[in-house]
Design an enzyme around this catalytic site. Structure first.
Site: not given
Ligand code: 5GP
Length: 125
Positions: A110, A112
């Site tokens: 993903h 951001h």
């Molecule tokens: P990472 O640290 O993997 O780059 O970011 C994961 C992101 O996913 C985090 O910013 C977290 O807040 C978001 N996230 C985790 N679970 C969910 C969810 O169930 N729904 C949504 N919309 N975001 C999520």
């Protein structure tokens, strides 16, 4: 907890469930290649997650394994989401966390998309 980006794809990860419609999301955009939705714990006034529809663990997996058409479709979707949310003129930031040092927690690739205010330093100190 940060993930190991060298692991295989886990189809039970939370974004896979969102893509399958098993759990809800606040959808911003969807096309053949990508789904975009608001982050559940926003870290900026605008904090959107853009995920490819294909099963890829990380940027590393996606960049190495995805067909060119899928990469192009995803990259265009990211640009379109930023544009459609009025972020080009004020500016925005893209971030892709990979693995433990990157702080990646969800093992589905993903990006951001942050915006809506000056975002400060690139990396927190
Ligand atoms: P990472 O640290 O993997 O780059 O970011 C994961 C992101 O996913 C985090 O910013 C977290 O807040 C978001 N996230 C985790 N679970 C969910 C969810 O169930 N729904 C949504 N919309 N975001 C999520």
């Amino acid at each position: 907890m940060p993930i190991d980006a060298t692991q295989g794809y886990d189809p039970e990860n939370i974004f896979a469930k969102i893509l399958r419609g098993e759990i809800p999301c606040n959808k911003v955009y969807e096309d053949e290649w990508a789904l975009a939705f608001h982050d559940i714990a926003p870290q900026a006034p605008v904090h959107i997650l853009i995920v490819p529809k294909g099963a890829y663990v990380s940027w590393d997996d996606f960049s190495a394994s995805a067909p060119a058409e899928e990469i192009a479709g995803f990259v265009r979707a990211v640009g379109r989401v930023a544009r459609e949310n009025g972020l080009v003129a004020p500016g925005y930031r893209l971030l892709a966390n990979v693995g433990a040092d990157g702080g990646q927690e969800v093992p589905h690739f993903h990006v951001h998309l942050f915006g809506g205010a000056p975002l400060g330093r690139m990396i927190a100190r």
